[in-house]
Design a protein around this motif. Structure first.
Motif, PDB file in Angstrom:
ATOM      1  N   LEU A 127       0.855  -1.180   0.000  1.00  0.00           N
ATOM      2  CA  LEU A 127       0.000   0.000   0.000  1.00  0.00           C
ATOM      3  C   LEU A 127       0.896   1.237   0.000  1.00  0.00           C
ATOM      4  O   LEU A 127       1.611   1.486   0.968  1.00  0.00           O
ATOM      5  CB  LEU A 127      -0.910   0.010   1.227  1.00  0.00           C
ATOM      6  CG  LEU A 127      -1.869  -1.169   1.396  1.00  0.00           C
ATOM      7  CD1 LEU A 127      -2.632  -1.045   2.711  1.00  0.00           C
ATOM      8  CD2 LEU A 127      -2.830  -1.250   0.221  1.00  0.00           C
ATOM      9  N   SER A 128       0.885   1.988  -1.087  1.00  0.00           N
ATOM     10  CA  SER A 128       1.622   3.252  -1.135  1.00  0.00           C
ATOM     11  C   SER A 128       0.713   4.322  -0.540  1.00  0.00           C
ATOM     12  O   SER A 128      -0.249   4.770  -1.176  1.00  0.00           O
ATOM     13  CB  SER A 128       2.011   3.591  -2.578  1.00  0.00           C
ATOM     14  OG  SER A 128       2.944   2.667  -3.071  1.00  0.00           O
ATOM     15  N   ALA A 129       1.003   4.697   0.703  1.00  0.00           N
ATOM     16  CA  ALA A 129       0.109   5.550   1.483  1.00  0.00           C
ATOM     17  C   ALA A 129       0.610   6.991   1.523  1.00  0.00           C
ATOM     18  O   ALA A 129       1.695   7.322   1.032  1.00  0.00           O
ATOM     19  CB  ALA A 129      -0.020   4.989   2.894  1.00  0.00           C
ATOM     20  N   TYR A 130      -0.194   7.843   2.128  1.00  0.00           N
ATOM     21  CA  TYR A 130       0.182   9.240   2.271  1.00  0.00           C
ATOM     22  C   TYR A 130       1.275   9.413   3.327  1.00  0.00           C
ATOM     23  O   TYR A 130       1.352   8.639   4.288  1.00  0.00           O
ATOM     24  CB  TYR A 130      -1.029  10.078   2.710  1.00  0.00           C
ATOM     25  CG  TYR A 130      -2.268   9.929   1.878  1.00  0.00           C
ATOM     26  CD1 TYR A 130      -2.239  10.136   0.502  1.00  0.00           C
ATOM     27  CD2 TYR A 130      -3.491   9.592   2.470  1.00  0.00           C
ATOM     28  CE1 TYR A 130      -3.390  10.017  -0.264  1.00  0.00           C
ATOM     29  CE2 TYR A 130      -4.647   9.475   1.718  1.00  0.00           C
ATOM     30  CZ  TYR A 130      -4.594   9.681   0.344  1.00  0.00           C
ATOM     31  OH  TYR A 130      -5.734   9.549  -0.401  1.00  0.00           O
ATOM     32  N   GLY A 131       2.106  10.433   3.144  1.00  0.00           N
ATOM     33  CA  GLY A 131       3.029  10.883   4.179  1.00  0.00           C
ATOM     34  C   GLY A 131       3.800   9.782   4.870  1.00  0.00           C
ATOM     35  O   GLY A 131       4.531   9.015   4.244  1.00  0.00           O
ATOM     36  N   SER A 132       3.613   9.688   6.188  1.00  0.00           N
ATOM     37  CA  SER A 132       4.343   8.711   6.984  1.00  0.00           C
ATOM     38  C   SER A 132       3.590   7.391   7.109  1.00  0.00           C
ATOM     39  O   SER A 132       3.781   6.647   8.071  1.00  0.00           O
ATOM     40  CB  SER A 132       4.635   9.282   8.380  1.00  0.00           C
ATOM     41  OG  SER A 132       3.427   9.624   9.036  1.00  0.00           O
ATOM     42  N   GLY A 133       2.720   7.119   6.142  1.00  0.00           N
ATOM     43  CA  GLY A 133       2.000   5.850   6.117  1.00  0.00           C
ATOM     44  C   GLY A 133       0.537   5.961   6.473  1.00  0.00           C
ATOM     45  O   GLY A 133      -0.051   5.014   6.993  1.00  0.00           O
ATOM     46  N   ASN A 134      -0.054   7.092   6.173  1.00  0.00           N
ATOM     47  CA  ASN A 134      -1.447   7.332   6.556  1.00  0.00           C
ATOM     48  C   ASN A 134      -2.415   6.788   5.522  1.00  0.00           C
ATOM     49  O   ASN A 134      -2.224   6.936   4.304  1.00  0.00           O
ATOM     50  CB  ASN A 134      -1.680   8.830   6.757  1.00  0.00           C
ATOM     51  CG  ASN A 134      -0.804   9.394   7.858  1.00  0.00           C
ATOM     52  OD1 ASN A 134      -0.647   8.782   8.908  1.00  0.00           O
ATOM     53  ND2 ASN A 134      -0.217  10.562   7.612  1.00  0.00           N
ATOM     54  N   LEU A 135      -3.486   6.175   6.024  1.00  0.00           N
ATOM     55  CA  LEU A 135      -4.535   5.589   5.183  1.00  0.00           C
ATOM     56  C   LEU A 135      -5.891   6.151   5.604  1.00  0.00           C
ATOM     57  O   LEU A 135      -6.068   6.562   6.759  1.00  0.00           O
ATOM     58  CB  LEU A 135      -4.572   4.065   5.352  1.00  0.00           C
ATOM     59  CG  LEU A 135      -3.324   3.273   4.975  1.00  0.00           C
ATOM     60  CD1 LEU A 135      -3.473   1.822   5.442  1.00  0.00           C
ATOM     61  CD2 LEU A 135      -3.128   3.301   3.475  1.00  0.00           C
ATOM     62  N   PRO A 136      -6.886   6.140   4.719  1.00  0.00           N
ATOM     63  CA  PRO A 136      -8.249   6.511   5.121  1.00  0.00           C
ATOM     64  C   PRO A 136      -8.869   5.383   5.952  1.00  0.00           C
ATOM     65  O   PRO A 136      -9.196   4.324   5.418  1.00  0.00           O
ATOM     66  CB  PRO A 136      -8.977   6.690   3.781  1.00  0.00           C
ATOM     67  CG  PRO A 136      -8.228   5.834   2.820  1.00  0.00           C
ATOM     68  CD  PRO A 136      -6.800   5.838   3.279  1.00  0.00           C
ATOM     69  N   LEU A 137      -9.014   5.589   7.242  1.00  0.00           N
ATOM     70  CA  LEU A 137      -9.484   4.531   8.131  1.00  0.00           C
ATOM     71  C   LEU A 137     -10.828   4.860   8.791  1.00  0.00           C
ATOM     72  O   LEU A 137     -11.205   4.236   9.790  1.00  0.00           O
ATOM     73  CB  LEU A 137      -8.441   4.254   9.226  1.00  0.00           C
ATOM     74  CG  LEU A 137      -7.093   3.691   8.763  1.00  0.00           C
ATOM     75  CD1 LEU A 137      -6.199   3.391   9.965  1.00  0.00           C
ATOM     76  CD2 LEU A 137      -7.263   2.441   7.914  1.00  0.00           C
ATOM     77  N   ASP A 138     -11.555   5.799   8.227  1.00  0.00           N
ATOM     78  CA  ASP A 138     -12.891   6.076   8.740  1.00  0.00           C
ATOM     79  C   ASP A 138     -13.743   4.815   8.648  1.00  0.00           C
ATOM     80  O   ASP A 138     -13.662   4.063   7.671  1.00  0.00           O
ATOM     81  CB  ASP A 138     -13.530   7.209   7.919  1.00  0.00           C
ATOM     82  CG  ASP A 138     -14.859   7.649   8.497  1.00  0.00           C
ATOM     83  OD1 ASP A 138     -15.865   6.972   8.197  1.00  0.00           O
ATOM     84  OD2 ASP A 138     -14.885   8.639   9.227  1.00  0.00           O
ATOM     85  N   GLU A 139     -14.550   4.568   9.648  1.00  0.00           N
ATOM     86  CA  GLU A 139     -15.350   3.342   9.678  1.00  0.00           C
ATOM     87  C   GLU A 139     -16.201   3.170   8.426  1.00  0.00           C
ATOM     88  O   GLU A 139     -16.442   2.055   7.966  1.00  0.00           O
ATOM     89  CB  GLU A 139     -16.264   3.341  10.914  1.00  0.00           C
ATOM     90  CG  GLU A 139     -15.529   3.047  12.214  1.00  0.00           C
ATOM     91  CD  GLU A 139     -16.491   2.907  13.375  1.00  0.00           C
ATOM     92  OE1 GLU A 139     -17.717   2.798  13.112  1.00  0.00           O
ATOM     93  OE2 GLU A 139     -16.037   2.914  14.526  1.00  0.00           O
ATOM     94  N   LYS A 140     -16.670   4.282   7.856  1.00  0.00           N
ATOM     95  CA  LYS A 140     -17.573   4.204   6.709  1.00  0.00           C
ATOM     96  C   LYS A 140     -16.914   3.611   5.463  1.00  0.00           C
ATOM     97  O   LYS A 140     -17.590   3.029   4.617  1.00  0.00           O
ATOM     98  CB  LYS A 140     -18.115   5.595   6.379  1.00  0.00           C
ATOM     99  CG  LYS A 140     -18.993   6.182   7.471  1.00  0.00           C
ATOM    100  CD  LYS A 140     -19.461   7.577   7.100  1.00  0.00           C
ATOM    101  CE  LYS A 140     -20.311   8.177   8.206  1.00  0.00           C
ATOM    102  NZ  LYS A 140     -20.750   9.575   7.884  1.00  0.00           N
ATOM    103  N   ASN A 141     -15.594   3.777   5.312  1.00  0.00           N
ATOM    104  CA  ASN A 141     -14.973   3.291   4.070  1.00  0.00           C
ATOM    105  C   ASN A 141     -14.530   1.830   4.160  1.00  0.00           C
ATOM    106  O   ASN A 141     -14.130   1.234   3.159  1.00  0.00           O
ATOM    107  CB  ASN A 141     -13.818   4.189   3.622  1.00  0.00           C
ATOM    108  CG  ASN A 141     -12.605   4.133   4.540  1.00  0.00           C
ATOM    109  OD1 ASN A 141     -12.367   3.151   5.227  1.00  0.00           O
ATOM    110  ND2 ASN A 141     -11.835   5.215   4.556  1.00  0.00           N
TER     111      ASN A 141
END
Length: 388
Positions: A285-299
Motif C-alpha cells: 500500500l503506497s500511502a500518504y506521508g508517513s504511512g497514513n490511510l483513510p481509516l474512517d469506519e464508513k470506508n
C-alpha cells in the motif's frame, strides 16, 4: 611490454537488452539480438585493449565467433586497457540472453534466469555485470540483493539513457565504470552503477527518464563516487570467499499486488484488486506521508486490511513521498500494527516489491516468520529506527 596477468580479474556481463543495446529499427529504437552490440564494444578503445588482438586488422566488420550456451550466446573474451595506475585490467565475456527485451517486460521469470546464470558461473568469475534497461533496473538490483545477500563478489547492474548505437551515449562510461567496479575495486555486494556512482542495490529508485543521473538512493548516500578522486563509503562491503546462499526460485505467478492510495479509496476497492489475483500473497500500500490511510469506519478499509491479514496475505505500508519514511508513531500507525499490517519504514517501492517476492517464494517460512523477517533489515534495505 608484457602485462601482468596476476593483476587481471575476470568478469561476466549478462546482456538482457534494454536501451543500452538498442538499435534503430523501422518502429523506433528497440533492443535487437544481433552481434552489433559486441562489435561496437570490441572497437571502443576504452573497453578493449588493441594490444590484446593477435590480428591487428580486426575491424567492425570482422567475423564474430560465438558459442551457444544453452539458448544464450557467449561472445569472445575481451580485455580492457589498464584501468588504474597499478596496471589492473579486466577480462570480460558477454553472455546474451536468448531474448533481448525492453526492461518494461521484465518478470520474475527473467530474474530467475539471471540469478541462475550468476549462480552457475559464480566460481568462474570475480565479478558480474548485468546489462539492463532502465525502467526496471532498480527492481532487478533489489531482487538480486536479496537472492545474493552476504555473497563475497560484486554484482553490478547498469544500462544507459542513450543506446551505444547513438551519439552521446552514456552507456560507454556506465559500462566502463561497471567493469572497473566489478573487476578492480575491493567492493562486494549488489549495486547500481550509473552516472559515475555506485548506489546500494536495494536502496535505489529511478527518478528521471531524461537525466543521465537517472537513479538516486533517497535515504542513503552513494556507496562509491567515481570522480577524479574515487571515494568509498567507510562501511563498504568487501570482497570475500563467502559463497552465495542457496538459490531461491521465485514464483513466476503474480504474488505481489501494489495499490496506490488515493482520495476516496475504500476497503471494498482494495479487496477487489486483491481478489482479482488468486495467487496474491502480499500487498504493498503506497500511502500518504508517513504511512497514513483513510481509516474512517464508513470506508471499510480497516476491516478489509484485517481480513487480508487473517487470510495470511502480507500487508505492507510504504510512503508515496520521494523520500519515504513510514513508522508507527501516530495512533493510526499503531492501529495498523495491532492488526498485523507491517510498516515499510524507508523502503523504496522497488525494495519492498523485491523483498516480498523473495519472502513469499520461500515455502518453508511460516506466515509469522515472513512478517518478522520483513521487519528485519536483511541487506541494508531499510532503517527500522527511521522514526526517531
Amino acid at each position: 611490454m608484457t602485462r601482468d596477468k596476476s593483476l587481471r580479474r575476470k568478469c561476466l556481463c549478462i546482456g538482457t537488452g534494454g536501451t543500452i543495446a538498442s538499435e534503430v529499427t523501422r518502429g523506433g529504437l528497440a533492443p535487437t539480438r544481433t552481434d552489433l552490440f559486441f562489435r561496437r564494444i570490441r572497437q571502443h578503445p576504452s573497453l578493449t585493449s588493441p594490444s590484446e588482438f593477435t590480428d591487428s586488422s580486426v575491424s567492425f566488420d570482422s567475423p564474430v565467433h560465438t558459442t551457444l550456451v544453452g539458448r544464450n550466446t557467449l561472445f569472445p573474451a575481451l580485455i580492457t586497457p589498464d584501468l588504474d595506475d597499478e596496471g589492473r585490467s579486466v577480462e570480460y565475456e558477454i553472455l546474451d540472453l536468448d531474448r533481448h527485451m525492453d526492461s518494461s517486460e521484465m518478470t520474475p521469470s527473467e530474474w530467475n534466469t539471471i540469478a541462475s546464470l550468476v549462480y552457475e558461473n559464480w566460481d568462474a568469475y570475480d565479478g558480474f555485470v548485468i546489462l539492463s534497461g532502465t525502467d526496471t533496473l532498480a527492481y532487478t538490483a533489489a531482487i538480486l540483493s536479496f537472492l545474493f545477500h552476504s555473497a563475497g563478489k560484486p554484482i553490478v547492474v547498469t544500462g544507459a539513457q542513450i543506446p551505444l548505437s547513438r551519439p552521446r551515449s552514456d552507456g560507454w562510461t556506465n559500462l566502463l565504470d561497471s567493469l572497473f567496479v566489478a573487476g578492480v575495486l575491493p567492493y562486494a555486494g549488489v549495486g547500481i552503477v550509473f552516472n559515475h556512482q555506485v548506489l546500494h542495490g536495494s536502496r535505489a529508485t529511478k527518478t528521471s527518464p531524461n537525466l543521465f543521473a537517472a537513479f538516486t538512493s533517497p535515504c542513503v548516500p552513494a556507496l562509491i563516487n567515481l570522480n577524479v578522486k574515487i571515494t568509498l563509503d567507510t562501511a563498504l562491503p568487501l570482497r570475500s570467499t563467502t559463497p552465495p546462499p542457496p538459490l531461491i526460485h521465485l514464483h513466476s505467478d503474480p504474488t505481489v499486488v501494489a495499490v496506490h492510495i488515493y482520495p476516496g479509496m475504500t476497503g471494498s476497492l482494495l479487496e477487489a484488486q486483491v481478489d482479482a489475483v488468486p495467487t496474491c500473497r502480499a500487498i504493498i500500500l503506497s500511502a500518504y506521508g508517513s504511512g497514513n490511510l483513510p481509516l474512517d469506519e464508513k470506508n471499510g478499509m480497516l476491516v478489509s486490511l484485517k481480513r487480508l491479514v487473517e487470510r495470511e496475505v502480507l500487508v505492507v505500508v510504504i510512503s508515496q513521498c520521494a523520500i519515504p519514511n513510514v513508522y508507527p508513531l501516530y495512533a493510526q500507525g499503531r492501529t495498523l500494527l495491532s492488526i498485523g499490517v507491517l510498516p515499510g519504514y524507508d523502503l523504496t517501492h522497488e525494495a519492498a516489491f523485491a523483498k516480498l517476492i523473495w519472502l513469499v517464494s520461500q515455502p518453508k517460512l511460516t506466515f509469522k516468520e515472513k512478517q518478522e523477517l520483513f521487519e528485519t533489515p536483511v541487506v541494508g534495505e531499510m532503517s527500522v529506527d527511521s522514526g526517531v
